[in-house]
Scaffold this active site. Structure first.
Site, PDB file in Angstrom:
ATOM      1  N   GLU A   1       0.802  -1.231   0.000  1.00  0.00           N
ATOM      2  CA  GLU A   1       0.000   0.000   0.000  1.00  0.00           C
ATOM      3  C   GLU A   1       0.833   1.278   0.000  1.00  0.00           C
ATOM      4  O   GLU A   1       0.637   2.151   0.840  1.00  0.00           O
ATOM      5  CB  GLU A   1      -0.965  -0.022   1.193  1.00  0.00           C
ATOM      6  CG  GLU A   1      -1.906  -1.214   1.131  1.00  0.00           C
ATOM      7  CD  GLU A   1      -2.855  -1.308   2.336  1.00  0.00           C
ATOM      8  OE1 GLU A   1      -2.853  -0.395   3.171  1.00  0.00           O
ATOM      9  OE2 GLU A   1      -3.576  -2.320   2.429  1.00  0.00           O
TER      10      GLU A   1
ATOM     11  N   ASP B   1     -12.444 -10.274  -0.654  1.00  0.00           N
ATOM     12  CA  ASP B   1     -13.754 -10.342   0.012  1.00  0.00           C
ATOM     13  C   ASP B   1     -14.705  -9.435  -0.756  1.00  0.00           C
ATOM     14  O   ASP B   1     -14.278  -8.480  -1.406  1.00  0.00           O
ATOM     15  CB  ASP B   1     -13.694 -10.007   1.516  1.00  0.00           C
ATOM     16  CG  ASP B   1     -12.915  -8.751   1.855  1.00  0.00           C
ATOM     17  OD1 ASP B   1     -12.781  -7.864   0.993  1.00  0.00           O
ATOM     18  OD2 ASP B   1     -12.446  -8.639   3.006  1.00  0.00           O
TER      19      ASP B   1
ATOM     20  N   GLU C   1      -6.377 -10.613  -1.015  1.00  0.00           N
ATOM     21  CA  GLU C   1      -7.188 -10.362   0.192  1.00  0.00           C
ATOM     22  C   GLU C   1      -8.672 -10.329  -0.171  1.00  0.00           C
ATOM     23  O   GLU C   1      -9.440  -9.515   0.337  1.00  0.00           O
ATOM     24  CB  GLU C   1      -6.777  -9.030   0.845  1.00  0.00           C
ATOM     25  CG  GLU C   1      -5.300  -8.961   1.194  1.00  0.00           C
ATOM     26  CD  GLU C   1      -4.887  -7.661   1.897  1.00  0.00           C
ATOM     27  OE1 GLU C   1      -5.774  -6.886   2.319  1.00  0.00           O
ATOM     28  OE2 GLU C   1      -3.678  -7.434   2.026  1.00  0.00           O
TER      29      GLU C   1
ATOM     30  N   HIS D   1     -10.585  -6.189  -2.362  1.00  0.00           N
ATOM     31  CA  HIS D   1     -11.660  -5.904  -1.396  1.00  0.00           C
ATOM     32  C   HIS D   1     -12.768  -5.205  -2.183  1.00  0.00           C
ATOM     33  O   HIS D   1     -12.677  -4.014  -2.474  1.00  0.00           O
ATOM     34  CB  HIS D   1     -11.154  -4.990  -0.275  1.00  0.00           C
ATOM     35  CG  HIS D   1     -10.105  -5.613   0.591  1.00  0.00           C
ATOM     36  ND1 HIS D   1     -10.359  -6.727   1.367  1.00  0.00           N
ATOM     37  CD2 HIS D   1      -8.816  -5.290   0.811  1.00  0.00           C
ATOM     38  CE1 HIS D   1      -9.249  -7.052   2.034  1.00  0.00           C
ATOM     39  NE2 HIS D   1      -8.303  -6.198   1.710  1.00  0.00           N
TER      40      HIS D   1
ATOM     41  N   ASN E   1       2.020  -5.206  -3.097  1.00  0.00           N
ATOM     42  CA  ASN E   1       0.627  -5.520  -2.778  1.00  0.00           C
ATOM     43  C   ASN E   1      -0.148  -4.231  -2.523  1.00  0.00           C
ATOM     44  O   ASN E   1       0.341  -3.346  -1.816  1.00  0.00           O
ATOM     45  CB  ASN E   1       0.610  -6.395  -1.510  1.00  0.00           C
ATOM     46  CG  ASN E   1      -0.733  -7.018  -1.205  1.00  0.00           C
ATOM     47  OD1 ASN E   1      -1.298  -7.710  -2.052  1.00  0.00           O
ATOM     48  ND2 ASN E   1      -1.246  -6.801  -0.001  1.00  0.00           N
TER      49      ASN E   1
HETATM   50  O1  9MR Z   1      -7.542  -7.733   8.655  1.00  0.00           O
HETATM   51  C1  9MR Z   1      -6.585  -6.909   9.256  1.00  0.00           C
HETATM   52  C2  9MR Z   1      -7.137  -6.367  10.565  1.00  0.00           C
HETATM   53  O2  9MR Z   1      -7.290  -7.414  11.508  1.00  0.00           O
HETATM   54  C3  9MR Z   1      -6.211  -5.311  11.112  1.00  0.00           C
HETATM   55  O3  9MR Z   1      -6.810  -4.700  12.246  1.00  0.00           O
HETATM   56  C4  9MR Z   1      -5.901  -4.277  10.060  1.00  0.00           C
HETATM   57  C5  9MR Z   1      -4.925  -3.260  10.596  1.00  0.00           C
HETATM   58  O4  9MR Z   1      -4.604  -2.309   9.687  1.00  0.00           O
HETATM   59  O5  9MR Z   1      -5.350  -4.904   8.920  1.00  0.00           O
HETATM   60  C6  9MR Z   1      -6.236  -5.785   8.321  1.00  0.00           C
HETATM   61  O6  9MR Z   1      -5.679  -6.318   7.145  1.00  0.00           O
HETATM   62  C7  9MR Z   1      -5.385  -5.371   6.130  1.00  0.00           C
HETATM   63  C8  9MR Z   1      -4.158  -5.894   5.392  1.00  0.00           C
HETATM   64  O7  9MR Z   1      -3.103  -6.094   6.288  1.00  0.00           O
HETATM   65  C9  9MR Z   1      -3.739  -4.926   4.301  1.00  0.00           C
HETATM   66  N1  9MR Z   1      -4.832  -4.623   3.413  1.00  0.00           N
HETATM   67  C10 9MR Z   1      -6.076  -4.216   4.039  1.00  0.00           C
HETATM   68  C11 9MR Z   1      -6.501  -5.243   5.093  1.00  0.00           C
HETATM   69  C12 9MR Z   1      -7.844  -4.885   5.684  1.00  0.00           C
HETATM   70  O8  9MR Z   1      -7.757  -3.696   6.396  1.00  0.00           O
END
Ligand code: 9MR
Length: 450
Positions: A161, A270, A268, A240, A203
């Site tokens: 990101e 969903d 990722e 997402h 990513n």
């Molecule tokens: O699913 C993850 C969540 O449990 C955490 O609190 C969050 C913290 O930033 O990150 C989520 O996963 C993220 C991933 O690491 C990067 N892309 C977006 C995902 C959803 O927020």
């Protein structure tokens, strides 16, 4: 590893018959080639099907039974992020990440490392750093964490990101970005040195729409990296999605990135409300791109999701398969039986070839080697007749010792198909792989089939 140690295969075999109440044994409607788990159905075309995993859920029996049955790739959801692995500068903490890695490897699954560098979830000490000290701390972090998991990771999200939302197509501001625009390529070079056997990925989210400025910005970076030899092997599209699913041009985006010479993955996935048609369209976009090597959903059950209010996953809160599950499974089973995807060597490949006896098969070995170890990818190609099974005999280099293998069962020098990759039509191929300690290149002694 034997086929019986691969959970997806055990489940596929077990699911071919079912017992009805009166005690009769009946065949299900599945054809011989229709696999009955996500992992086995994806493997038919040489792909994986993965999920994000949280370490604290590994004691939940419902969770682990679905995980072990359905999935062939695991991404730690939070446990490899920098706040988890280096909570104090220079003090590394791998307990929860190791729990996931050990579970996955012992169940025959592979691992996507997530992640080595991200502006979010930086530990407090890193958040307060800038400039040269931060650059140096980041590179040490990458060296240490990728080094700790060296040889165990299929692919690393090296940088997560880093591009801005909106119309600029440029980098996102962060303390990492402010260390200099070259921070991403330096991160990739550092990761390559720390774990030469891992594929190295960029990513991001909202890069699925080919016309989006953010997508174009990432595309230009990957194009630039490939033209200058920066070691990048793959791009992860988080996927997402809202209730409508992927943008109509998602497959175009995947193809265009793949044409730059990288693998692409959905990392990722969903979808709000999990519409079966949206999931099927997403799955097909990947299946239609040979270098789209796998799909990962961001969690198992709706209750595991970071957006649980939208019920975006393939299993409901009880662990029951949803309609979207069936649509994904059917799409995977509709893929061409064998991938035409060449793997991306992460180092200069060396290849050995055996001459195929008529009607049997040929095998070639591609190597990704580093000091003290290697990953060998073996491609088995059917000769002048269709095959239902095959066995490759390999000579390993003296002193080499196999630590992990996938898409194959082996005993001594013999490496044979597993349930889902034995059938090869004339000229089609499948690939299996293994990791070993030692040095040198395995040689193909023979390839036999029937
Ligand atoms: O699913 C993850 C969540 O449990 C955490 O609190 C969050 C913290 O930033 O990150 C989520 O996963 C993220 C991933 O690491 C990067 N892309 C977006 C995902 C959803 O927020």
């Amino acid at each position: 590893m034997t086929s019986s140690s691969i959970p997806a295969l055990r489940a596929a075999a077990a699911a071919t018959v079912s017992v009805v109440a009166v005690g009769a044994v009946v065949l299900t409607a599945h054809t011989a080639s229709a696999a009955t788990t996500l992992g086995a159905s994806a493997a038919q075309s040489g792909r994986y099907f993965g999920t994000a995993v949280a370490a604290f859920k590994l004691s939940d029996a419902t969770y682990t039974s679905i995980l072990d049955r359905e999935f062939t790739m695991v991404t730690p959801e939070n446990e490899m992020k920098s706040d988890a692995t280096e909570p104090q500068q220079g003090q590394f903490s791998y307990g929860n990440a190791d729990r996931i890695v050990n579970h996955a490897l012992s169940a025959g699954m592979r691992i996507r490392g997530h992640n080595l560098a991200w502006y979010q979830q930086e530990p407090g000490w890193m958040q307060s750093m800038e400039g040269a000290p931060l650059r140096s701390a980041l590179l040490n972090h990458i060296t240490q964490v990728a080094g700790h998991y060296r040889g165990k990771i299929y692919a690393w999200d090296v940088v997560n990101e880093a591009f801005a939302d909106g119309g600029s197509g440029g980098r996102r501001d962060s303390n990492l970005q402010r260390t200099g625009n070259d921070w991403i390529e330096v991160a990739f070079r550092t990761a390559r040195a720390a774990d030469p056997g891992a594929k190295l990925c960029y990513n991001d989210y909202n890069i699925e729409d080919w016309s989006a400025a953010k997508t174009q910005g990432v595309y230009r970076m990957v194009q630039d990296f490939k033209s200058r030899g920066v070691p990048i092997d793959c791009v992860g599209f988080q996927a997402h999605f809202g209730a409508g699913g992927p943008p109509g041009n998602f497959q175009t985006t995947l193809s265009n990135f793949a044409a730059l010479g990288v693998d692409v993955q959905l990392t990722e996935l969903d979808i709000a409300q999990a519409s079966p048609s949206a999931y099927a369209a997403t799955t097909r976009a990947c299946l239609n791109v040979p270098r789209c090597t796998g799909i990962t959903t961001w969690g198992i059950r709706d209750s595991d999701s970071w957006r649980s209010g939208e019920n975006p996953l393939l299993f409901d809160g009880n662990g029951t398969k949803k309609a979207a599950y069936t649509s994904v499974l059917d799409a995977l089973n509709g893929a061409p039986p064998v991938s035409t995807t060449p793997t991306t060597p992460t180092t200069t490949p060396t290849t050995t070839t055996s001459a195929p006896p008529p009607g049997a098969c040929s095998a070639t070995v591609s190597m990704n080697a580093w000091n003290g170890g290697f990953v060998a990818t073996v491609r088995v190609t059917a000769g002048s007749a269709d095959l239902n099974s095959w066995t490759v005999t390999l000579n390993l280099p003296p002193g080499a010792s196999v630590t992990n293998a996938w898409n194959v069962q082996h005993s001594g020098d013999g490496w044979s198909n597993v349930a889902y990759n034995g059938h090869l039509a004339t000229g089609q191929y499948t690939e299996f792989g293994f990791q070993a300690t030692g040095s040198g290149t395995p040689t193909v002694v023979s390839c036999g089939g029937s």
